[in-house]
Design a protein around this motif. Sequence first.
Motif, PDB file in Angstrom:
ATOM      1  N   ASP A 113      -8.359  -5.186   2.420  1.00 31.57           N
ATOM      2  CA  ASP A 113      -9.381  -4.612   3.291  1.00 31.57           C
ATOM      3  C   ASP A 113      -9.831  -5.611   4.350  1.00 31.57           C
ATOM      4  O   ASP A 113     -10.145  -5.231   5.485  1.00 31.57           O
ATOM      5  CB  ASP A 113     -10.585  -4.157   2.472  1.00 31.57           C
ATOM      6  N   ARG A 114      -9.881  -6.874   3.991  1.00 31.93           N
ATOM      7  CA  ARG A 114     -10.324  -7.888   4.952  1.00 31.93           C
ATOM      8  C   ARG A 114      -9.354  -8.004   6.128  1.00 31.93           C
ATOM      9  O   ARG A 114      -9.783  -8.095   7.282  1.00 31.93           O
ATOM     10  CB  ARG A 114     -10.462  -9.239   4.250  1.00 31.93           C
ATOM     11  N   ILE A 115      -8.057  -7.993   5.861  1.00 33.23           N
ATOM     12  CA  ILE A 115      -7.098  -8.131   6.961  1.00 33.23           C
ATOM     13  C   ILE A 115      -7.153  -6.904   7.860  1.00 33.23           C
ATOM     14  O   ILE A 115      -7.035  -6.993   9.083  1.00 33.23           O
ATOM     15  CB  ILE A 115      -5.671  -8.410   6.431  1.00 33.23           C
ATOM     16  N   ASN A 116      -7.388  -5.736   7.274  1.00 37.09           N
ATOM     17  CA  ASN A 116      -7.560  -4.528   8.077  1.00 37.09           C
ATOM     18  C   ASN A 116      -8.808  -4.617   8.944  1.00 37.09           C
ATOM     19  O   ASN A 116      -8.795  -4.213  10.117  1.00 37.09           O
ATOM     20  CB  ASN A 116      -7.669  -3.310   7.158  1.00 37.09           C
ATOM     21  N   GLU A 117      -9.885  -5.134   8.366  1.00 36.63           N
ATOM     22  CA  GLU A 117     -11.143  -5.213   9.109  1.00 36.63           C
ATOM     23  C   GLU A 117     -11.058  -6.219  10.248  1.00 36.63           C
ATOM     24  O   GLU A 117     -11.698  -6.044  11.296  1.00 36.63           O
ATOM     25  CB  GLU A 117     -12.287  -5.570   8.158  1.00 36.63           C
ATOM     26  N   ILE A 118     -10.281  -7.272  10.080  1.00 38.48           N
ATOM     27  CA  ILE A 118     -10.069  -8.217  11.181  1.00 38.48           C
ATOM     28  C   ILE A 118      -9.428  -7.494  12.361  1.00 38.48           C
ATOM     29  O   ILE A 118      -9.856  -7.645  13.514  1.00 38.48           O
ATOM     30  CB  ILE A 118      -9.201  -9.408  10.728  1.00 38.48           C
ATOM     31  N   LEU A 119      -8.418  -6.685  12.094  1.00 34.99           N
ATOM     32  CA  LEU A 119      -7.747  -5.954  13.160  1.00 34.99           C
ATOM     33  C   LEU A 119      -8.677  -4.919  13.790  1.00 34.99           C
ATOM     34  O   LEU A 119      -8.755  -4.805  15.017  1.00 34.99           O
ATOM     35  CB  LEU A 119      -6.491  -5.274  12.620  1.00 34.99           C
ATOM     36  N   ALA A 120      -9.388  -4.163  12.966  1.00 36.16           N
ATOM     37  CA  ALA A 120     -10.298  -3.143  13.501  1.00 36.16           C
ATOM     38  C   ALA A 120     -11.386  -3.783  14.360  1.00 36.16           C
ATOM     39  O   ALA A 120     -11.734  -3.268  15.432  1.00 36.16           O
ATOM     40  CB  ALA A 120     -10.912  -2.347  12.359  1.00 36.16           C
ATOM     41  N   GLY A 121     -11.934  -4.923  13.902  1.00 36.55           N
ATOM     42  CA  GLY A 121     -12.955  -5.610  14.674  1.00 36.55           C
ATOM     43  C   GLY A 121     -12.421  -6.139  15.990  1.00 36.55           C
ATOM     44  O   GLY A 121     -13.116  -6.114  17.017  1.00 36.55           O
ATOM     45  N   LEU A 122     -11.198  -6.602  15.979  1.00 37.56           N
ATOM     46  CA  LEU A 122     -10.582  -7.090  17.213  1.00 37.56           C
ATOM     47  C   LEU A 122     -10.398  -5.956  18.208  1.00 37.56           C
ATOM     48  O   LEU A 122     -10.607  -6.130  19.417  1.00 37.56           O
ATOM     49  CB  LEU A 122      -9.242  -7.752  16.903  1.00 37.56           C
ATOM     50  N   MET A 123     -10.017  -4.785  17.729  1.00 43.96           N
ATOM     51  CA  MET A 123      -9.824  -3.653  18.631  1.00 43.96           C
ATOM     52  C   MET A 123     -11.125  -3.251  19.309  1.00 43.96           C
ATOM     53  O   MET A 123     -11.114  -2.798  20.460  1.00 43.96           O
ATOM     54  CB  MET A 123      -9.231  -2.464  17.870  1.00 43.96           C
ATOM     55  N   THR A 124     -12.250  -3.412  18.632  1.00 44.72           N
ATOM     56  CA  THR A 124     -13.534  -3.099  19.252  1.00 44.72           C
ATOM     57  C   THR A 124     -13.756  -3.972  20.484  1.00 44.72           C
ATOM     58  O   THR A 124     -14.162  -3.487  21.547  1.00 44.72           O
ATOM     59  CB  THR A 124     -14.681  -3.307  18.247  1.00 44.72           C
ATOM     60  N   GLY A 125     -13.454  -5.257  20.368  1.00 45.05           N
ATOM     61  CA  GLY A 125     -13.581  -6.157  21.510  1.00 45.05           C
ATOM     62  C   GLY A 125     -12.519  -5.934  22.563  1.00 45.05           C
ATOM     63  O   GLY A 125     -12.740  -6.195  23.748  1.00 45.05           O
ATOM     64  N   THR A 126     -11.383  -5.415  22.143  1.00 44.35           N
ATOM     65  CA  THR A 126     -10.271  -5.207  23.070  1.00 44.35           C
ATOM     66  C   THR A 126     -10.611  -4.178  24.137  1.00 44.35           C
ATOM     67  O   THR A 126     -10.180  -4.297  25.288  1.00 44.35           O
ATOM     68  CB  THR A 126      -9.019  -4.769  22.287  1.00 44.35           C
TER      69      THR A 126
END
Length: 267
Positions: free
Chosen positions: A135-148
């Motif tokens: 879940d943590r690795i998924n959340e890193i990607l999801a959080g990055l997409m928000t900034g993207t």
Amino acid sequence: MAVRSIDEVLAALDEVVERAVRRGDRIGYFAALYRTVTAQVRVGVDTGFFDDAERMERLDVLFANRFLEALDAQQQGGRPTRSWRVAFEAAERWRPIVLQHLLVGINAHINLDLGVAAAETSPGRQLPGLRRDFDRINEILAGLMTGTRGALATVSPWMGLLDRLGGRGDDEVINFSFTVARAEAWRFATVLAPLPPDQRAAPIRGRDERVARLADVVLRPGWLTAGLLLVRSREGFDVGKTVEALTRVPPPPLASVEARVREDRAS
């Protein structure tokens, strides 16, 4: 040759991004985003963020090799998984907007590759112990997409049109949900993990077909297609400029990643 450590993953992704910029290859968009995710995973491994740093590095390497080997197969005239083939072929076309390029790459990597890598990392009864780090690795990607999304405004000034047309977040409008992808990736891992390695090929092929169909929907989202064409008409044509914008997006702080994972698990 397969990479064997996170440092080798980062070096390989650097090569992919640099080559893509030289050639004007839009696959560099996903590779640049993925490179930032991997660098933040490296930080997490080094700082004890994950439950099991050695296991997380193993997962990260297996996960990355799925993308790198698919890309190599495509470039060498081979046959990568269908979901990656759709993403690679889309990178050769003018029409998809930058966000679509990113999402079809994420679609192949999360909806197919992550479940496979998780099952290989923690087969059988070991899999449940991986869940929090998964879940943590998924959340890193999801959080990055928000900034993207903010960064993309510099190269895709009309991307906000998607929100006005659909009344939802950009990714949701074109039929992609990180929440659904994460849940489905884990479900697929639970299907594969109990199976011996020689019995996984058939379910992987079946999953690949379904993931590829989802990529087709992301690329051709019905009534929204005309709006996407307007967005694309205002996007830049300089791959290097877009890659540079993506590489400037900061990854989500690990503390906020952990807070989101705990919040999701509590709900």
